[in-house]
Every structure is written in C-alpha cells, then in structure tokens.
Design a protein around this motif. Structure first.
Motif, mmCIF file in Angstrom:
data_model
loop_
_atom_site.group_PDB
_atom_site.id
_atom_site.type_symbol
_atom_site.label_atom_id
_atom_site.label_comp_id
_atom_site.label_asym_id
_atom_site.label_seq_id
_atom_site.Cartn_x
_atom_site.Cartn_y
_atom_site.Cartn_z
ATOM 1 N N VAL A 110 -5.722 -16.407 19.968
ATOM 2 C CA VAL A 110 -6.194 -16.581 18.535
ATOM 3 C C VAL A 110 -5.088 -16.047 17.747
ATOM 4 O O VAL A 110 -4.483 -14.827 17.917
ATOM 5 C CB VAL A 110 -7.318 -16.017 18.279
ATOM 6 N N GLU A 111 -4.656 -16.968 16.544
ATOM 7 C CA GLU A 111 -3.659 -16.370 15.505
ATOM 8 C C GLU A 111 -4.303 -16.122 14.188
ATOM 9 O O GLU A 111 -5.253 -16.941 13.804
ATOM 10 C CB GLU A 111 -2.588 -17.610 15.474
ATOM 11 N N THR A 112 -3.880 -15.082 13.714
ATOM 12 C CA THR A 112 -4.605 -14.487 12.502
ATOM 13 C C THR A 112 -3.395 -14.416 11.581
ATOM 14 O O THR A 112 -2.662 -13.393 11.803
ATOM 15 C CB THR A 112 -5.459 -13.590 12.632
ATOM 16 N N THR A 113 -3.381 -15.092 10.268
ATOM 17 C CA THR A 113 -2.383 -14.786 9.280
ATOM 18 C C THR A 113 -2.990 -13.714 8.228
ATOM 19 O O THR A 113 -4.009 -14.091 7.728
ATOM 20 C CB THR A 113 -1.916 -16.004 8.571
ATOM 21 N N LYS A 114 -2.414 -12.804 7.936
ATOM 22 C CA LYS A 114 -2.631 -11.656 6.949
ATOM 23 C C LYS A 114 -1.532 -11.717 6.020
ATOM 24 O O LYS A 114 -0.480 -11.811 6.313
ATOM 25 C CB LYS A 114 -3.012 -10.195 7.693
ATOM 26 N N GLN A 115 -2.175 -11.427 4.796
ATOM 27 C CA GLN A 115 -1.226 -11.222 3.694
ATOM 28 C C GLN A 115 -1.356 -9.835 3.466
ATOM 29 O O GLN A 115 -2.069 -9.003 3.173
ATOM 30 C CB GLN A 115 -1.795 -11.923 2.586
ATOM 31 N N VAL A 116 0.203 -9.418 3.432
ATOM 32 C CA VAL A 116 0.323 -7.896 3.040
ATOM 33 C C VAL A 116 0.727 -7.659 1.782
ATOM 34 O O VAL A 116 1.991 -8.414 1.349
ATOM 35 C CB VAL A 116 1.589 -7.397 4.240
ATOM 36 N N GLY A 117 0.328 -7.062 0.686
ATOM 37 C CA GLY A 117 0.699 -6.893 -0.656
ATOM 38 C C GLY A 117 1.753 -6.114 -0.664
ATOM 39 O O GLY A 117 2.443 -5.231 0.052
ATOM 40 N N PRO A 118 2.394 -6.431 -1.732
ATOM 41 C CA PRO A 118 3.676 -5.400 -2.192
ATOM 42 C C PRO A 118 3.369 -3.956 -2.278
ATOM 43 O O PRO A 118 2.295 -3.494 -2.508
ATOM 44 C CB PRO A 118 3.937 -5.946 -3.750
ATOM 45 N N ASP A 119 4.345 -3.440 -1.819
ATOM 46 C CA ASP A 119 4.357 -1.498 -1.616
ATOM 47 C C ASP A 119 4.985 -0.967 -2.841
ATOM 48 O O ASP A 119 6.047 -1.204 -3.150
ATOM 49 C CB ASP A 119 5.097 -1.152 -0.436
ATOM 50 N N MET A 120 4.415 -0.310 -3.726
ATOM 51 C CA MET A 120 4.481 0.428 -4.978
ATOM 52 C C MET A 120 5.950 1.212 -4.758
ATOM 53 O O MET A 120 6.830 1.424 -5.574
ATOM 54 C CB MET A 120 3.439 0.963 -5.747
ATOM 55 N N SER A 121 5.821 1.933 -3.599
ATOM 56 C CA SER A 121 7.077 2.779 -3.351
ATOM 57 C C SER A 121 8.249 2.081 -3.169
ATOM 58 O O SER A 121 9.479 2.497 -3.671
ATOM 59 C CB SER A 121 6.783 3.670 -1.976
ATOM 60 N N ALA A 122 8.271 0.921 -2.520
ATOM 61 C CA ALA A 122 9.508 -0.060 -2.229
ATOM 62 C C ALA A 122 9.808 -0.364 -3.318
ATOM 63 O O ALA A 122 11.150 -0.698 -3.738
ATOM 64 C CB ALA A 122 9.049 -1.113 -1.107
ATOM 65 N N ILE A 123 8.879 -1.124 -3.977
ATOM 66 C CA ILE A 123 9.349 -1.521 -5.843
ATOM 67 C C ILE A 123 10.121 -0.532 -6.458
ATOM 68 O O ILE A 123 11.221 -0.831 -6.942
ATOM 69 C CB ILE A 123 8.147 -1.972 -6.403
ATOM 70 N N SER A 124 9.420 0.784 -6.428
ATOM 71 C CA SER A 124 10.011 1.888 -7.187
ATOM 72 C C SER A 124 11.278 2.094 -6.773
ATOM 73 O O SER A 124 12.378 2.158 -7.508
ATOM 74 C CB SER A 124 9.242 2.962 -7.428
#
Length: 165
Positions: free
Chosen positions: A94-108
């Motif tokens: 079984v394959e599940t695709t998950k969306q991982v949101g942007p990380d604020m620390s990495a953006i900063s």
C-alpha cells in the motif's frame, strides 16, 4: 612512521572525511598526515573505509544540504510504502502520499541568510532601518507611544486617570 591502521579508527576516518568535505585535495591531506600522495592513494585502494572517507565530493554534499533545506522550506510530498498481510496470508503493498507543509524555521533561516538586509536580525548598535515606524512618528511630531492609554500598563493608566480627576 605513519601507518594506515592509525587512520582506520572512527576518529581518524572522521578527520579525513572532514578535510575532504572542506575541499582539501588528496595532496594536502597526505601532507597533513605526513605521507606522499601516492602512498595515500595506495592506502585508499587497500582499505575501502579509507577510500569512502576520502571520496566525498564536498560540492555535492553542500548542494544536497542546500536542496534539503529548500525542500523543507517549501514543503514536499512524501510517499510512504507499507506491506499489509491479510488474515489469509496475502501480501498487499500500500502506497500513501502525504503532503508535508513548509517548515517556518527553514523559511526563516533561508531568508535571513539569503537576504540579510531585508530579513536578518539587527546587531547591537546597528542603525535601524529607515522604515522604522516608531522613529518616523517621533521625528514627525514628537509623538510617543507612551501617550496612548491603551498601550500603557494597567497600573500606569489607572494612575493617570486618578491624577486627572
């Protein structure tokens, strides 16, 4: 006399790997440990761990880390694979695709390093940016934030009201 076994320890391999990641050439590294470059190359042929430690491409490693930071800052999709076994013993992948949101620390971090004038933190004693609202208001008419009762502490505001009566 330097022996290859002296550099086959965890600490020795880590140091060699660090020099390589810094962008040092094999000739420089050989000089650091007191060898001729040809001797170091022979050691690399005989010892796979030594070869692996000195085969790191520093530029590729930097790009890998930069890409990982960018990916984390922007968000990404992650595909998770699981094998499920039914009660009858049948295997099903079984394959599940998950969306991982942007990380604020990495953006900063990305913005502060890429555009320090716009996003960086001011150092002590550094001039304030020209768009500092408080400074602009003070220049324009001596207006101070402490004159607004809503911005004063409760005790100060209460004291002002009592004194005014």
């Amino acid at each position: 006399m330097v022996r290859s076994q002296d550099w086959m320890t965890e600490e020795g391999l880590l140091l060699l790997n660090g020099w390589k990641r810094e962008g040092r050439s094999l000739e420089e590294i050989a000089g650091f440990i007191g060898l001729q470059p040809d001797t170091l190359r022979r050691w690399m042929k005989r010892h796979p761990a030594l070869n692996a430690a000195l085969s790191v491409n520093a530029a590729a490693t930097d790009f890998q880390v930069e890409n990982a930071l960018l990916k984390k800052a922007l968000g990404y999709e992650s595909v998770e694979k699981k094998v499920e076994i039914s009660a009858k013993g049948e295997r099903k992948e079984v394959e599940t695709t998950k969306q991982v949101g942007p990380d604020m620390s990495a953006i900063s971090f990305w913005l502060k390093k890429r555009k320090p004038q716009q996003w960086g933190e001011m150092a002590v004693g550094e001039a304030k940016p020209e768009n500092n609202l408080n400074e602009l208001l003070e220049r324009e008419g001596g207006f101070g934030w402490d004159e607004i009762p809503e911005l004063q502490s409760t005790a100060e505001a209460g004291a002002d009201l009592v004194a005014a009566e």
